[in-house]
Write a protein that holds these residues in place. Sequence first.
Motif, PDB file in Angstrom:
ATOM      1  N   ARG A 583       0.828  -1.210   0.000  1.00 28.30           N
ATOM      2  CA  ARG A 583       0.000   0.000   0.000  1.00 28.30           C
ATOM      3  C   ARG A 583       0.859   1.255   0.000  1.00 28.30           C
ATOM      4  N   ASP A 584       1.892   1.228   0.798  1.00 26.31           N
ATOM      5  CA  ASP A 584       2.796   2.374   0.827  1.00 26.31           C
ATOM      6  C   ASP A 584       3.402   2.599  -0.552  1.00 26.31           C
ATOM      7  N   ASP A 585       3.751   1.506  -1.204  1.00 31.50           N
ATOM      8  CA  ASP A 585       4.327   1.625  -2.539  1.00 31.50           C
ATOM      9  C   ASP A 585       3.367   2.304  -3.502  1.00 31.50           C
ATOM     10  N   ILE A 586       2.108   1.895  -3.424  1.00 34.00           N
ATOM     11  CA  ILE A 586       1.131   2.477  -4.345  1.00 34.00           C
ATOM     12  C   ILE A 586       0.963   3.959  -4.038  1.00 34.00           C
ATOM     13  N   ALA A 587       0.803   4.270  -2.746  1.00 33.88           N
ATOM     14  CA  ALA A 587       0.636   5.675  -2.362  1.00 33.88           C
ATOM     15  C   ALA A 587       1.861   6.483  -2.775  1.00 33.88           C
ATOM     16  N   ALA A 588       3.051   5.894  -2.589  1.00 32.10           N
ATOM     17  CA  ALA A 588       4.273   6.619  -2.924  1.00 32.10           C
ATOM     18  C   ALA A 588       4.357   6.862  -4.429  1.00 32.10           C
ATOM     19  N   SER A 589       3.997   5.863  -5.236  1.00 30.70           N
ATOM     20  CA  SER A 589       4.153   6.113  -6.661  1.00 30.70           C
ATOM     21  C   SER A 589       3.062   7.041  -7.176  1.00 30.70           C
ATOM     22  N   LEU A 590       1.873   6.978  -6.581  1.00 34.98           N
ATOM     23  CA  LEU A 590       0.834   7.950  -6.940  1.00 34.98           C
ATOM     24  C   LEU A 590       1.299   9.364  -6.603  1.00 34.98           C
TER      25      LEU A 590
END
Length: 645
Positions: A583-590
């Motif tokens: 989830r952090d990865d998705i938020a970070a790339s967004l």
Amino acid sequence: MNKIRVLSDNLANQIAAGEVVERPASVIKELVENSIDAGATRIQVDIELGGRRLMRISDDGEGMSRDDAILAFERHATSKIRTQEDLGAIGTLGFRGEALASIASVAKVELITKTAEDKVASRVVIEGGRLIDVKDAARDGGTTVSVRDLFFNTPARRKFMRSEATENYHLTSIVTHYALAHPEIAFTLTNNGRDVMRVSPAKDLRERAFQIFGRDVLESLLPVDGGREYVAKLSGFVSAPRERRTTRDSQYFFVNKRFVRDKTIAGGLLEGYRSVLPHGVYPVAFLFLEMPLEEIDVNVHPAKTEVRFRRGEAVKDVIAEAVRGALANAGIVAEARAESLPQASEPAFVPPSVEQPPPEQSRIDFGIQPATPQLELIQPPPLARVATADPAPQAPSRPQIIEFKDSQESPDFFVDEGISVPEERLQPSGYIEMPPVDSAAKVAKAVDIESVSPSTIQPLGQLHESFIIAVDDEGLLLIDQHVAHERILFDKFRKSETEREIESQNLLLPETVDLSPAQSEAFALIENDLESLGFGLMRLSGRTVAIKSIPTDLRPAEARNLFTEILDTIEAEKKGGAKRTLRDDIAASLACKAAVKINMKLTPEKMRWMIDRLLITTSPTTCPHGRPVILRLSMKDIERSFHRT
Ligand code: ADP
Ligand code: MG
């Protein structure tokens, strides 16, 4: 007291399996290669539990006689080469004769096979390298290999298997590779009974690419056709620069139809795109090299995904040249001359999709308005005004140059009779060049958050339209505008997720996106996470997804690209990671995609907003990727550097 012993065949096979069978996808790779070598026109792959429970491959190839079916499991048993000369010119995918032996030594394998001549099929069962059963069976011409309980007898290896999702990703990628390399073969891939890919025989690569990746990718494909005699012939497709990827996952390379992972080819491709794509952005590519068998050595690694080129540099040049040619034919670069490749001297082409948005779109949408807009004019301190030509409260964009102004425009204290600029520093343009400044790198430090308070920070302007210059009681601050905004958005995305306060905007028209099988697997994995971040998504038929809404901070025009980039960016390995970090990865790339870029002008209000918002995030001083956001040059350090203390 002899201590050396020859290992048993079975142990030798298990050791070989360590290299051949790295993970479930390696089994599928070997078995698909065998089916292709056997002349199959239809290959069906069924997988259960990420390959752990079952991998089954059925083909309609030439099949094996009963004797061959048993012999096939012996180490170094192959029908593909006989002599040493054969080894120098390998035209089949397999040749080492160790795949079946290796696989059978670490799993429970059932082989059912029939040739056209034989009346009845044979069934051979081998478990952990032990022949369990051989008998008659029923099936049409062709071969079915079922592999169950991979690594059942090697618990250490079993532990190393990644999550089901990770293994599925690799399995899908392998089948995609071979489906691209062989458009004439029909492929079906099912996962836990669900269709992942089903493609009928296609007339060429283009049609196959359409079957797998859909219309969007197809429309951006540029044909590559080139090569040099005696080196390599190159064919395939590369994508127009508007099709951007953040990983190399969409690059498929083949040498004589063997799928390879190869740095020489990747290097040639990148060289071809030099100055066309920005750093960190990758094209989609399906590149097929056909080359004389003597020019390559495929016997480099047991997994056979590496090749050695006899003349690597020449191969790289041929690829760069052919890719450049493809871009030139599409009018994307001026010319395709090989000589011009090594120098990056040709004018940089900025593809439309990565260009700064046109003026009417370049408005920066921060999503949220500052609660109390602080519009007071920011007054630079006297010294800054001296240093600038422009009376507007903007810092000079090139601070190492002080513009030499007429006395009546300059503040009085600067017009000092005593002032004299040394000749050598007076430029013809009237600029005075500053002597080298003592590097600030030695003194500027990442900021300790306790030391900043929003009320005292005053933004002064921007440095190179990329860094906000600010002052507070303690001294000077430099804020990286991109990472600052990234941090703000990251926190916002994480918060909306946990607090379920989703801010979402509907698209005027839903966008439909055709996903590749691998993207589709990634989508299944993160669909819920994306929705909790503000995406409204709907799976239509098969691998088509409709985007109905997106988080408020994203630009609608970018919705499609962002969506596919995120699917690609959730790297293969992370797919198996803990839910939390995913989830952090998705938020970070967004956040990274939506944040203001460097080289973008910000108004004083935007700078103020940025600082206020930044300071209330969970970690104002580091970005989601761990880089510093704020650097400080303290009064103490400034004074010390000027030898005032
Ligand atoms: P290799 O492919 O390197 O020869 P393998 O262990 O993969 O070694 O296979 C051993 C032999 O079994 C092959 O050489 C081939 O003759 C036979 N074989 C394996 N799979 C098939 C298949 N699907 N159809 C027909 N023959 C097969
Ligand atoms: Mg083989």
